[in-house]
Motif scaffolding. Structure first.
Motif, PDB file in Angstrom:
ATOM      1  N   TYR A  53      43.732 -18.053  53.764  1.00 57.57           N
ATOM      2  CA  TYR A  53      43.333 -18.303  55.149  1.00 57.57           C
ATOM      3  C   TYR A  53      41.881 -17.905  55.382  1.00 57.57           C
ATOM      4  O   TYR A  53      41.070 -18.688  55.909  1.00 57.57           O
ATOM      5  CB  TYR A  53      44.294 -17.530  56.086  1.00 57.57           C
ATOM      6  CG  TYR A  53      43.733 -17.195  57.441  1.00 57.57           C
ATOM      7  CD1 TYR A  53      43.516 -18.180  58.408  1.00 57.57           C
ATOM      8  CD2 TYR A  53      43.419 -15.876  57.773  1.00 57.57           C
ATOM      9  CE1 TYR A  53      43.003 -17.852  59.650  1.00 57.57           C
ATOM     10  CE2 TYR A  53      42.918 -15.546  59.015  1.00 57.57           C
ATOM     11  CZ  TYR A  53      42.705 -16.531  59.948  1.00 57.57           C
ATOM     12  OH  TYR A  53      42.200 -16.204  61.173  1.00 57.57           O
ATOM     13  N   ILE A  54      41.534 -16.686  54.937  1.00 53.23           N
ATOM     14  CA  ILE A  54      40.164 -16.205  55.132  1.00 53.23           C
ATOM     15  C   ILE A  54      39.180 -17.115  54.387  1.00 53.23           C
ATOM     16  O   ILE A  54      38.130 -17.492  54.912  1.00 53.23           O
ATOM     17  CB  ILE A  54      40.024 -14.745  54.643  1.00 53.23           C
ATOM     18  CG1 ILE A  54      40.810 -13.801  55.564  1.00 53.23           C
ATOM     19  CG2 ILE A  54      38.557 -14.322  54.602  1.00 53.23           C
ATOM     20  CD1 ILE A  54      40.871 -12.365  55.097  1.00 53.23           C
ATOM     21  N   SER A  55      39.574 -17.492  53.191  1.00 56.55           N
ATOM     22  CA  SER A  55      38.717 -18.320  52.361  1.00 56.55           C
ATOM     23  C   SER A  55      38.446 -19.674  53.022  1.00 56.55           C
ATOM     24  O   SER A  55      37.301 -20.150  53.053  1.00 56.55           O
ATOM     25  CB  SER A  55      39.402 -18.505  51.010  1.00 56.55           C
ATOM     26  OG  SER A  55      38.518 -19.041  50.095  1.00 56.55           O
ATOM     27  N   ILE A  56      39.495 -20.290  53.568  1.00 62.32           N
ATOM     28  CA  ILE A  56      39.337 -21.600  54.206  1.00 62.32           C
ATOM     29  C   ILE A  56      38.507 -21.478  55.488  1.00 62.32           C
ATOM     30  O   ILE A  56      37.591 -22.258  55.736  1.00 62.32           O
ATOM     31  CB  ILE A  56      40.719 -22.216  54.520  1.00 62.32           C
ATOM     32  CG1 ILE A  56      41.427 -22.598  53.213  1.00 62.32           C
ATOM     33  CG2 ILE A  56      40.564 -23.447  55.432  1.00 62.32           C
ATOM     34  CD1 ILE A  56      42.891 -22.946  53.375  1.00 62.32           C
ATOM     35  N   MET A  57      38.796 -20.452  56.281  1.00 64.34           N
ATOM     36  CA  MET A  57      38.077 -20.269  57.545  1.00 64.34           C
ATOM     37  C   MET A  57      36.583 -20.061  57.316  1.00 64.34           C
ATOM     38  O   MET A  57      35.751 -20.524  58.086  1.00 64.34           O
ATOM     39  CB  MET A  57      38.649 -19.048  58.293  1.00 64.34           C
ATOM     40  CG  MET A  57      40.015 -19.272  58.884  1.00 64.34           C
ATOM     41  SD  MET A  57      39.960 -20.563  60.137  1.00 64.34           S
ATOM     42  CE  MET A  57      41.362 -21.521  59.696  1.00 64.34           C
ATOM     43  N   ARG A  58      36.267 -19.344  56.250  1.00 68.60           N
ATOM     44  CA  ARG A  58      34.862 -19.047  55.991  1.00 68.60           C
ATOM     45  C   ARG A  58      34.196 -20.130  55.160  1.00 68.60           C
ATOM     46  O   ARG A  58      32.973 -20.256  55.147  1.00 68.60           O
ATOM     47  CB  ARG A  58      34.720 -17.701  55.271  1.00 68.60           C
ATOM     48  CG  ARG A  58      35.264 -16.558  56.102  1.00 68.60           C
ATOM     49  CD  ARG A  58      34.658 -15.245  55.717  1.00 68.60           C
ATOM     50  NE  ARG A  58      34.840 -14.918  54.311  1.00 68.60           N
ATOM     51  CZ  ARG A  58      34.313 -13.851  53.725  1.00 68.60           C
ATOM     52  NH1 ARG A  58      33.541 -13.046  54.433  1.00 68.60           N
ATOM     53  NH2 ARG A  58      34.536 -13.592  52.463  1.00 68.60           N
TER      54      ARG A  58
END
Lengths: 215, 252
Positions: A53-58
């Motif tokens: 999730y963090i990877s996609i958001m960033r």
């Protein structure tokens, strides 16, 4: 169109910009903490999900994410949600900023020496007490400069709501400028963002100063 | 007996740090643990204070069993609720003090008594001020840890541990992070506690101090207690070659 008409037309956009800004902070500041804690979960699938999730958001543009949140329900599931524009914007902003805040929190939490946890444990504090009384207050102080950075970015990022034709300051400035063939709306928008961030800087500096009593 | 540790074993990733260690501490006794770094001294203390879990053996406080070895040879601890009860018995003073930097000195001393033991603020403050007076730092009650010298911080840490009214107080190299001139003031406080018959276990490299203050000295090396006994015997007339070797280093 006179300057004062322009200003008053744009003031409704300023309120909408402020709404995006405030709701994003209200949602993402606490959500980021939950995400940061889940990222350290004992369950590998939870950790994996949070990391993705963090990877996609960033890793993808917020502008694209806004489009996905707005059009996704219809194109992916055929759902027609009434009045979805504003909620989609808030969902997009909150989830995006929560990812950034989560990483800031994580850095802060990891910088607290193990001795603090051990001292609290020996004194008999529960895990929850240790976090709320000992760890979190110290984390807040450490992460303040990074949070300030992020909040300032958010003020400017609100203009991305223009992508979904939401009538915040930037959208209005562009519309009025086109219809009135005037450069003035952009100047007004620029001053608005600058003043807003100036206020953010003052407020954040105050908060930082209020935590100066210890090192 | 305040504390009995029987046949304690502890591994870190297959490395045996404690090998079948047994020792007990009587009421009012001061026990010093000496030995080279990596000998397992600190680990033993951390097991006794429940910061680390043992792999095998028994931990008994005040006759109550906190951990024992089951039929298959694994250590079994009491539940979290009972463990809290056992934590009350012991206090620990760290090498790095580990004071809470965002709390004033007074709050460092009253926070746990109030929020862990449920003692009223008035009572906790009265106890805290008594302790600070005893440590000679009552004028620092409203200061913050960063404003204090290392020696003062360590005295606050001792007071913080004492504020919980433990039955036994453990010290993990309490002066190793201090300048020589600050070491004295901390040792003086520990000596004072010894005179008041506080039960203590001190891991230390301060040999003259260990000799003067303790009732018993344990020399540890390689995860075992190589030698133990009256400090005069251990220091002046060590029986084991390894002990002699270790002590010779300090004579230089």
């Amino acid at each position: 169109m006179t300057f004062s008409t322009m200003l008053s037309t744009m003031s409704s956009g300023m309120w909408k910009t402020f709404l995006i800004f405030a709701l994003t902070l209200i949602g993402s500041l606490p959500l980021g903490m939950i995400v940061a804690l889940l990222r350290k979960s004992r369950f590998a699938p939870v950790r994996g999900f949070i990391k993705a999730y963090i990877s996609i958001m960033r890793g993808t543009p917020l502008m694209l994410q806004l489009l996905v949140w707005y059009f996704g329900p219809y194109y992916l599931f055929g759902w027609n949600i009434g009045n979805w524009r504003f909620p989609a914007i808030i969902v997009g902003f909150v989830l995006n900023y929560a990812a950034y805040f989560a990483e800031i929190y994580r850095g802060g939490i990891e910088s607290i020496p193990a001795g603090q946890y051990e001292a609290a444990e020996v004194l008999g504090f529960t895990k929850f007490q240790t976090f709320m009384r000992i760890i979190l207050p110290q984390v807040v102080k450490i992460i303040m400069p990074s949070v300030t950075n992020e909040v300032i970015t958010l003020v400017k990022d609100t203009s991305l709501a223009f992508t979904l034709a939401y009538q915040e300051v930037f959208s209005l400035a562009k519309q009025i400028s086109a219809s009135q063939t005037s450069f003035m709306p952009f100047l007004i928008a620029g001053v608005f963002y600058f003043v807003a961030n100036y206020v953010v800087e003052i407020v954040m500096a105050r908060i930082e100063k209020s935590m100066d009593y210890y090192k | 007996m305040i504390l009995e540790m029987k046949n304690i074993s502890k591994n870190f990733d297959g490395l045996e740090v404690l090998k079948d260690i047994s020792f007990g501490v009587d009421h009012g006794e001061v026990v010093s643990i000496i030995g080279p770094s990596g000998s397992g001294k600190s680990t033993l203390l951390r097991c006794a204070t429940f910061l680390e879990t043992i792999d095998g053996g028994e931990i008994i406080y005040m006759g109550e069993t906190a951990a024992h070895t089951d039929g298959s040879g694994n250590a079994v601890y009491v539940g979290p609720h009972e463990l809290k009860h056992f934590r009350k018995y012991c206090g620990l003073v760290f090498q790095q003090f580990n004071l809470f930097p965002h709390y004033s000195i007074l709050k460092n001393l009253i926070d746990a008594p109030m929020h862990v033991q449920g003692i009223s603020r008035e009572e906790a403050e009265a106890t805290a001020m008594d302790l600070l007076r005893k440590m000679g730092i009552e004028d620092k009650a409203n200061a913050y840890p960063f404003q204090l010298s290392g020696g003062q911080q360590q005295r606050v840490a001792i007071a913080r541990a004492m504020a919980m009214k433990p039955e036994i107080l453990f010290f993990d190299e309490p002066t190793s992070a201090l300048d020589p001139e600050l070491t004295g003031e901390v040792l003086k406080v520990i000596r004072q506690l010894a005179e008041e018959k506080m039960t203590m276990v001190v891991v230390t490299h301060e040999m003259p101090f260990a000799k003067a203050v303790s009732n018993r000295v344990l020399f540890m090396d390689g995860g075992v207690i190589v030698e133990q006994g009256d400090p005069r015997d251990v220091f002046d007339n060590p029986q084991e070659e390894r002990t002699k070797q270790f002590l010779r280093v300090f004579e230089r």
